[in-house]
Design a protein around this motif. Structure first.
Motif, PDB file in Angstrom:
ATOM      1  N   SER A   1      -2.404  -3.582  14.568  1.00 59.94           N
ATOM      2  CA  SER A   1      -1.935  -4.248  13.364  1.00 59.94           C
ATOM      3  C   SER A   1      -0.848  -3.403  12.721  1.00 59.94           C
ATOM      4  O   SER A   1      -0.927  -2.178  12.699  1.00 59.94           O
ATOM      5  CB  SER A   1      -3.094  -4.465  12.399  1.00 59.94           C
ATOM      6  N   PRO A   2       0.167  -4.061  12.184  1.00 60.87           N
ATOM      7  CA  PRO A   2       1.298  -3.315  11.601  1.00 60.87           C
ATOM      8  C   PRO A   2       0.931  -2.770  10.226  1.00 60.87           C
ATOM      9  O   PRO A   2      -0.042  -3.209   9.606  1.00 60.87           O
ATOM     10  CB  PRO A   2       2.371  -4.387  11.492  1.00 60.87           C
ATOM     11  N   ASN A   3       1.711  -1.830   9.763  1.00 61.27           N
ATOM     12  CA  ASN A   3       1.575  -1.375   8.379  1.00 61.27           C
ATOM     13  C   ASN A   3       2.041  -2.529   7.497  1.00 61.27           C
ATOM     14  O   ASN A   3       3.210  -2.926   7.558  1.00 61.27           O
ATOM     15  CB  ASN A   3       2.444  -0.138   8.156  1.00 61.27           C
ATOM     16  N   PRO A   4       1.140  -3.126   6.699  1.00 61.67           N
ATOM     17  CA  PRO A   4       1.527  -4.314   5.930  1.00 61.67           C
ATOM     18  C   PRO A   4       2.647  -4.047   4.937  1.00 61.67           C
ATOM     19  O   PRO A   4       3.499  -4.918   4.703  1.00 61.67           O
ATOM     20  CB  PRO A   4       0.243  -4.716   5.207  1.00 61.67           C
ATOM     21  N   LEU A   5       2.687  -2.855   4.357  1.00 60.95           N
ATOM     22  CA  LEU A   5       3.741  -2.542   3.395  1.00 60.95           C
ATOM     23  C   LEU A   5       5.107  -2.522   4.077  1.00 60.95           C
ATOM     24  O   LEU A   5       6.074  -3.111   3.577  1.00 60.95           O
ATOM     25  CB  LEU A   5       3.460  -1.204   2.714  1.00 60.95           C
ATOM     26  N   LEU A   6       5.185  -1.872   5.228  1.00 65.03           N
ATOM     27  CA  LEU A   6       6.467  -1.823   5.944  1.00 65.03           C
ATOM     28  C   LEU A   6       6.863  -3.204   6.446  1.00 65.03           C
ATOM     29  O   LEU A   6       8.038  -3.578   6.402  1.00 65.03           O
ATOM     30  CB  LEU A   6       6.377  -0.838   7.112  1.00 65.03           C
ATOM     31  N   ALA A   7       5.878  -3.974   6.931  1.00 62.76           N
ATOM     32  CA  ALA A   7       6.177  -5.335   7.385  1.00 62.76           C
ATOM     33  C   ALA A   7       6.679  -6.177   6.226  1.00 62.76           C
ATOM     34  O   ALA A   7       7.643  -6.933   6.370  1.00 62.76           O
ATOM     35  CB  ALA A   7       4.931  -5.957   8.009  1.00 62.76           C
ATOM     36  N   GLY A   8       6.046  -6.051   5.060  1.00 62.09           N
ATOM     37  CA  GLY A   8       6.479  -6.810   3.893  1.00 62.09           C
ATOM     38  C   GLY A   8       7.862  -6.398   3.428  1.00 62.09           C
ATOM     39  O   GLY A   8       8.685  -7.240   3.064  1.00 62.09           O
ATOM     40  N   LEU A   9       8.143  -5.101   3.436  1.00 63.33           N
ATOM     41  CA  LEU A   9       9.469  -4.634   3.035  1.00 63.33           C
ATOM     42  C   LEU A   9      10.549  -5.167   3.977  1.00 63.33           C
ATOM     43  O   LEU A   9      11.670  -5.417   3.563  1.00 63.33           O
ATOM     44  CB  LEU A   9       9.508  -3.097   3.014  1.00 63.33           C
ATOM     45  N   ARG A  10      10.209  -5.335   5.249  1.00 67.26           N
ATOM     46  CA  ARG A  10      11.167  -5.844   6.226  1.00 67.26           C
ATOM     47  C   ARG A  10      11.215  -7.363   6.236  1.00 67.26           C
ATOM     48  O   ARG A  10      11.993  -7.951   6.988  1.00 67.26           O
ATOM     49  CB  ARG A  10      10.806  -5.340   7.624  1.00 67.26           C
ATOM     50  N   GLY A  11      10.353  -8.026   5.439  1.00 64.54           N
ATOM     51  CA  GLY A  11      10.319  -9.479   5.407  1.00 64.54           C
ATOM     52  C   GLY A  11       9.619 -10.056   6.617  1.00 64.54           C
ATOM     53  O   GLY A  11       9.935 -11.171   7.032  1.00 64.54           O
ATOM     54  N   ARG A  12       8.670  -9.318   7.174  1.00 70.28           N
ATOM     55  CA  ARG A  12       7.936  -9.782   8.351  1.00 70.28           C
ATOM     56  C   ARG A  12       6.506 -10.117   7.978  1.00 70.28           C
ATOM     57  O   ARG A  12       5.985  -9.686   6.947  1.00 70.28           O
ATOM     58  CB  ARG A  12       7.949  -8.700   9.448  1.00 70.28           C
ATOM     59  N   CYS A  13       5.858 -10.842   8.843  1.00 76.56           N
ATOM     60  CA  CYS A  13       4.478 -11.269   8.626  1.00 76.56           C
ATOM     61  C   CYS A  13       3.570 -10.043   8.484  1.00 76.56           C
ATOM     62  O   CYS A  13       3.618  -9.139   9.319  1.00 76.56           O
ATOM     63  CB  CYS A  13       4.032 -12.118   9.814  1.00 76.56           C
TER      64      CYS A  13
END
Ligand SMILES: [Zn+2]
Length: 118
Positions: A3-15
């Motif tokens: 599972s990705p780091n949700p904060l980094l995914a959110g900052l990149r505009g990813r799910c």
């Protein structure tokens, strides 16, 4: 699949679930589902949270620069308008999408039920 780091995914505009699919379908409109993993993205709402952080961060940054410029150089008012109006607009628009993505990702990763529409 890790599972990705949700904060980094959110900052990149990813799910925030898979880190691959797009979180937004427009500039700030959240996609109803992840195009990659099918995760239901429409159930969260960041409300005014991102705007508050943008106001605080951009306000501090731009107000500090304006004050510094005024005290150091004392330029005419039109210089402030020409420099700081576009700068403030750019900083605000530049921060809004990543911060909204980060807040949505934080809601998903913390299972924030209060923020959901249902
Ligand atoms: Zn996904």
């Amino acid at each position: 699949m890790s599972s990705p780091n949700p904060l980094l995914a959110g900052l990149r505009g990813r799910c925030p679930n898979c880190g691959e699919g797009r979180l937004f379908e427009g500039f700030l409109k959240v996609a109803p589902r992840c195009g990659s993993c099918g995760y239901d993205l429409a159930k969260a709402d960041s409300g005014d949270g991102p705007a508050v952080f943008v106001i605080l961060i951009a306000g501090f940054f731009c107000a500090f620069l304006m004050l510094f410029t005024e005290l150091k150089f004392s330029p005419p008012v039109w210089v402030h308008i020409v420099i700081f109006l576009p700068l403030t607009l750019g900083v605000c628009l530049g921060l809004l999408r990543p911060l909204k993505g980060a807040m949505l990702a934080a809601q998903f990763s913390n299972n924030a039920s209060e923020a959901r529409h249902d």
